[in-house]
Design a protein around this motif. Structure first.
Motif, PDB file in Angstrom:
ATOM      1  N   GLU A 157      -9.370   1.154   3.194  1.00  0.00           N
ATOM      2  CA  GLU A 157      -9.103  -0.281   3.024  1.00  0.00           C
ATOM      3  C   GLU A 157      -9.644  -0.745   1.676  1.00  0.00           C
ATOM      4  OE1 GLU A 157      -8.913  -3.391   6.275  1.00  0.00           O
ATOM      5  OE2 GLU A 157     -10.867  -3.833   5.363  1.00  0.00           O
ATOM      6  N   PHE A 158      -8.847  -1.617   1.014  1.00  0.00           N
ATOM      7  CA  PHE A 158      -9.252  -2.174  -0.273  1.00  0.00           C
ATOM      8  C   PHE A 158      -9.030  -3.690  -0.240  1.00  0.00           C
ATOM      9  CE2 PHE A 158      -9.824   1.740  -2.580  1.00  0.00           C
ATOM     10  CZ  PHE A 158      -9.014   2.641  -1.910  1.00  0.00           C
ATOM     11  N   LEU A 159      -9.802  -4.361  -1.085  1.00  0.00           N
ATOM     12  CA  LEU A 159      -9.647  -5.818  -1.217  1.00  0.00           C
ATOM     13  C   LEU A 159      -9.138  -6.109  -2.628  1.00  0.00           C
ATOM     14  CD1 LEU A 159     -10.320  -8.642   0.145  1.00  0.00           C
ATOM     15  CD2 LEU A 159     -12.396  -8.593  -1.262  1.00  0.00           C
ATOM     16  N   GLY A 160      -7.971  -6.778  -2.696  1.00  0.00           N
ATOM     17  CA  GLY A 160      -7.403  -7.118  -4.006  1.00  0.00           C
ATOM     18  C   GLY A 160      -7.496  -8.606  -4.247  1.00  0.00           C
ATOM     19  N   THR A 161      -7.819  -9.004  -5.492  1.00  0.00           N
ATOM     20  CA  THR A 161      -7.799 -10.443  -5.818  1.00  0.00           C
ATOM     21  C   THR A 161      -6.980 -10.609  -7.097  1.00  0.00           C
ATOM     22  OG1 THR A 161      -9.787 -10.357  -7.177  1.00  0.00           O
ATOM     23  CG2 THR A 161     -10.101 -10.835  -4.842  1.00  0.00           C
ATOM     24  N   LEU A 183      -6.103   6.264  -5.759  1.00  0.00           N
ATOM     25  CA  LEU A 183      -6.948   5.765  -4.667  1.00  0.00           C
ATOM     26  C   LEU A 183      -7.041   6.795  -3.546  1.00  0.00           C
ATOM     27  CD1 LEU A 183      -5.525   2.125  -4.521  1.00  0.00           C
ATOM     28  CD2 LEU A 183      -7.425   3.007  -5.913  1.00  0.00           C
ATOM     29  N   THR A 184      -8.020   6.621  -2.687  1.00  0.00           N
ATOM     30  CA  THR A 184      -8.221   7.503  -1.528  1.00  0.00           C
ATOM     31  C   THR A 184      -7.273   7.077  -0.424  1.00  0.00           C
ATOM     32  OG1 THR A 184     -10.535   7.543  -2.164  1.00  0.00           O
ATOM     33  CG2 THR A 184      -9.979   8.431   0.038  1.00  0.00           C
ATOM     34  N   PRO A 185      -6.538   8.042   0.193  1.00  0.00           N
ATOM     35  CA  PRO A 185      -5.637   7.669   1.283  1.00  0.00           C
ATOM     36  C   PRO A 185      -6.406   7.065   2.467  1.00  0.00           C
ATOM     37  CG  PRO A 185      -5.183   9.910   0.498  1.00  0.00           C
ATOM     38  CD  PRO A 185      -6.460   9.476  -0.133  1.00  0.00           C
ATOM     39  N   ASP A 186      -5.676   6.297   3.256  1.00  0.00           N
ATOM     40  CA  ASP A 186      -6.189   5.803   4.551  1.00  0.00           C
ATOM     41  C   ASP A 186      -7.507   5.034   4.389  1.00  0.00           C
ATOM     42  OD1 ASP A 186      -5.907   5.341   7.184  1.00  0.00           O
ATOM     43  OD2 ASP A 186      -6.948   7.164   7.841  1.00  0.00           O
ATOM     44  N   PRO A 245       0.833  -1.211   0.000  1.00  0.00           N
ATOM     45  CA  PRO A 245       0.000   0.000   0.000  1.00  0.00           C
ATOM     46  C   PRO A 245       0.861   1.252   0.000  1.00  0.00           C
ATOM     47  CG  PRO A 245       0.102  -0.943   2.203  1.00  0.00           C
ATOM     48  CD  PRO A 245       0.885  -1.859   1.300  1.00  0.00           C
ATOM     49  N   LYS A 246       0.455   2.282  -0.752  1.00  0.00           N
ATOM     50  CA  LYS A 246       1.075   3.601  -0.705  1.00  0.00           C
ATOM     51  C   LYS A 246      -0.024   4.596  -0.367  1.00  0.00           C
ATOM     52  CE  LYS A 246       4.587   2.022  -3.876  1.00  0.00           C
ATOM     53  NZ  LYS A 246       5.233   2.147  -5.186  1.00  0.00           N
ATOM     54  N   VAL A 247       0.232   5.905  -0.493  1.00  0.00           N
ATOM     55  CA  VAL A 247      -0.782   6.880  -0.073  1.00  0.00           C
ATOM     56  C   VAL A 247      -1.972   6.841  -1.019  1.00  0.00           C
ATOM     57  CG1 VAL A 247      -1.261   9.312   0.329  1.00  0.00           C
ATOM     58  CG2 VAL A 247       0.983   8.342   0.982  1.00  0.00           C
ATOM     59  N   ARG A 248      -1.693   6.922  -2.344  1.00  0.00           N
ATOM     60  CA  ARG A 248      -2.811   6.979  -3.297  1.00  0.00           C
ATOM     61  C   ARG A 248      -2.740   5.837  -4.308  1.00  0.00           C
ATOM     62  NH1 ARG A 248      -5.452  11.596  -2.746  1.00  0.00           N
ATOM     63  NH2 ARG A 248      -4.447  13.278  -1.596  1.00  0.00           N
ATOM     64  N   SER A 249      -2.051   4.780  -3.931  1.00  0.00           N
ATOM     65  CA  SER A 249      -2.015   3.641  -4.857  1.00  0.00           C
ATOM     66  C   SER A 249      -1.674   2.373  -4.093  1.00  0.00           C
ATOM     67  CB  SER A 249      -0.932   3.885  -5.928  1.00  0.00           C
ATOM     68  OG  SER A 249       0.349   3.803  -5.311  1.00  0.00           O
ATOM     69  N   ILE A 250      -1.897   1.243  -4.787  1.00  0.00           N
ATOM     70  CA  ILE A 250      -1.505  -0.054  -4.215  1.00  0.00           C
ATOM     71  C   ILE A 250      -0.715  -0.794  -5.293  1.00  0.00           C
ATOM     72  CG2 ILE A 250      -2.321  -2.321  -3.455  1.00  0.00           C
ATOM     73  CD1 ILE A 250      -4.724  -0.886  -2.231  1.00  0.00           C
ATOM     74  N   GLN A 251       0.494  -1.199  -4.938  1.00  0.00           N
ATOM     75  CA  GLN A 251       1.341  -1.940  -5.874  1.00  0.00           C
ATOM     76  C   GLN A 251       1.194  -3.427  -5.608  1.00  0.00           C
ATOM     77  OE1 GLN A 251       5.500  -1.178  -5.359  1.00  0.00           O
ATOM     78  NE2 GLN A 251       6.038  -1.793  -7.457  1.00  0.00           N
ATOM     79  N   THR A 265      -4.609   1.913   2.239  1.00  0.00           N
ATOM     80  CA  THR A 265      -3.685   2.930   1.741  1.00  0.00           C
ATOM     81  C   THR A 265      -3.203   3.769   2.925  1.00  0.00           C
ATOM     82  OG1 THR A 265      -5.671   4.231   1.277  1.00  0.00           O
ATOM     83  CG2 THR A 265      -4.600   3.153  -0.598  1.00  0.00           C
ATOM     84  N   LEU A 266      -2.020   4.354   2.789  1.00  0.00           N
ATOM     85  CA  LEU A 266      -1.412   5.100   3.885  1.00  0.00           C
ATOM     86  C   LEU A 266      -2.111   6.442   4.052  1.00  0.00           C
ATOM     87  CD1 LEU A 266       2.332   4.415   2.983  1.00  0.00           C
ATOM     88  CD2 LEU A 266       0.756   3.040   4.394  1.00  0.00           C
ATOM     89  N   PRO A 267      -2.103   6.978   5.280  1.00  0.00           N
ATOM     90  CA  PRO A 267      -2.681   8.316   5.491  1.00  0.00           C
ATOM     91  C   PRO A 267      -1.860   9.365   4.733  1.00  0.00           C
ATOM     92  CG  PRO A 267      -2.074   7.262   7.579  1.00  0.00           C
ATOM     93  CD  PRO A 267      -1.602   6.382   6.497  1.00  0.00           C
ATOM     94  N   ASP A 268      -2.544  10.413   4.288  1.00  0.00           N
ATOM     95  CA  ASP A 268      -1.876  11.489   3.547  1.00  0.00           C
ATOM     96  C   ASP A 268      -1.362  12.514   4.557  1.00  0.00           C
ATOM     97  OD1 ASP A 268      -0.962  13.387   1.915  1.00  0.00           O
ATOM     98  OD2 ASP A 268      -2.827  13.693   0.789  1.00  0.00           O
TER      99      ASP A 268
END
Lengths: 213, 152
Positions: A180-184, A175-178, A114-120, A205-208
């Motif tokens: 939770e997302f579900l990845g599959t 993505l929105t900071p802070d 997770p990053k602030v506005r993205s997920i790798q 995602t991390l808080p901004d």
């Protein structure tokens, strides 16, 4: 099916996952616990049945034939002989087995970052027991030329993001900071109509922390 | 659609559709083949290990064997199987027509290697009783489809 076969032995078949080929069977309807089993295997088109070392006169009901059936371009048979304490015996054979055709694909191994506005998402290659002539282990990607990954990010009840392709690294952006997302992530092999169960990762995602003036 | 490069003869085939069709009847047809010591489409005569220039000729002859002696002579009361085999036969017919065009354009030469391999396949086929040969050849369709897949 001869009656004596049924009550000593049934369901002799290969269970294959990522080219790990396990022969399994069930005891019969009235099998005694002291029934012993012996396994043989052969390549389709050849005469000899070969005894599988380590699976002779065993009481367990599975046998690992990964090495013996390790040539993906070959077709194989295996058979089990059950012998009861009273000396009765029964033998049953598998269907013709092709690991390319029959193996199922396990979920991929993925690192979700997770990053602030993205997920790798980093997908790690899946190694198999299959080896090249010089002993190198083949990965699923080596064996299946058209293998690709399908990635899905569930943003909310109604909105998902999709990515797909053969490469190993992906990033869901914007993505929105802070949050939770579900990845599959699933593996797909169109030529053989194979699809893995999904690898699931739940990340936030991390808080901004940047100050807005 | 998949493109097959057979030397300078290039054709497209619905290989995936054929594989899907065969996978529905494979276990049934292969279970009928009780002679598991013998294989018709053996590795030493495989299409992909044939000189590219001769692959078209070899495939053309093998498809003709299937169309003239296998699909026609397979009998079963199971209509599902018959439908699947009919669809496979039609696909083979389409491929054979495309190979015929290559032949007409002189891009499908029959040299010694291809003819020698085909005669071996034919002898493996004819060593068996007719019914046994037909059932075995059908059960080996997955081998033939993989040969086509690997001719790149």
């Amino acid at each position: 099916i001869a009656e004596d076969t049924l009550d000593l032995l049934q369901h002799v078949k290969f269970q294959s996952s990522n080219f790990e080929n396990i022969l399994t069977w069930d005891s019969g309807l009235e099998s005694a616990p002291d029934t012993v089993y012996s396994v043989e295997y052969k390549t389709y088109g050849e005469r000899e049945w070969l005894a599988k070392e380590g699976c002779q006169q065993i009481t367990r009901k599975s046998c690992n034939l990964t090495v013996e059936t390790g040539n993906v371009t070959e077709l194989y048979y295996a058979r089990v002989t059950a012998t009861s304490a009273g000396g009765r015996s029964a033998t049953k054979m598998t269907d013709r087995f092709s690991s390319l055709q029959h193996t199922t694909i396990k979920p991929p191994d993925v690192t979700c970052i997770p990053k602030v506005r993205s997920i790798q998402m980093i997908i790690h290659p899946t190694s198999t027991p299959i080896r090249t002539g010089d002993g190198r282990r083949l990965t699923l990607e080596d064996i299946f030329q058209d293998l690709f990954y399908r990635l899905e990010l569930h943003v909310n009840q109604t909105y998902q993001m999709y990515l797909a392709g053969p490469k190993k690294e992906y990033e869901f952006m914007g993505l929105t900071p802070d949050t939770e997302f579900l990845g599959t992530i699933t593996i797909s092999v169109p030529t053989w109509s194979k699809e893995s169960a999904p690898y699931v990762c739940r990340v936030k995602t991390l808080p901004d922390r940047t100050w807005t003036y | 659609l998949k493109t097959l490069h057979l030397g300078s003869c290039v054709i497209t085939t619905n290989l995936q559709e054929m594989r899907n069709g065969f996978s529905e009847i494979r276990d049934h047809v292969q279970a009928e083949d009780e002679i598991i010591d013998v294989r018709i489409l053996r590795k030493m005569v495989s299409l992909q290990d044939t000189e590219p220039a001769g692959q078209c000729c070899l495939l053309r002859h093998v498809l003709r064997l299937y169309l003239d002696k296998v699909f026609k002579n397979y009998q079963t009361p199971d209509h599902h199987i018959l439908r699947k085999l009919s669809s496979l036969a039609n696909s083979f017919l389409t491929i054979k027509k495309d190979l015929r065009l290559c032949h007409d354009r002189m891009t499908c030469p029959c040299w010694e290697e291809a003819m020698e391999k085909y005669s071996r396949i034919l002898s493996h086929f004819e060593e068996l009783k007719p019914r046994e040969a037909v059932v075995k050849a059908l059960g080996e369709l997955d081998i033939l489809l993989r040969w086509m897949e690997e001719t790149e």
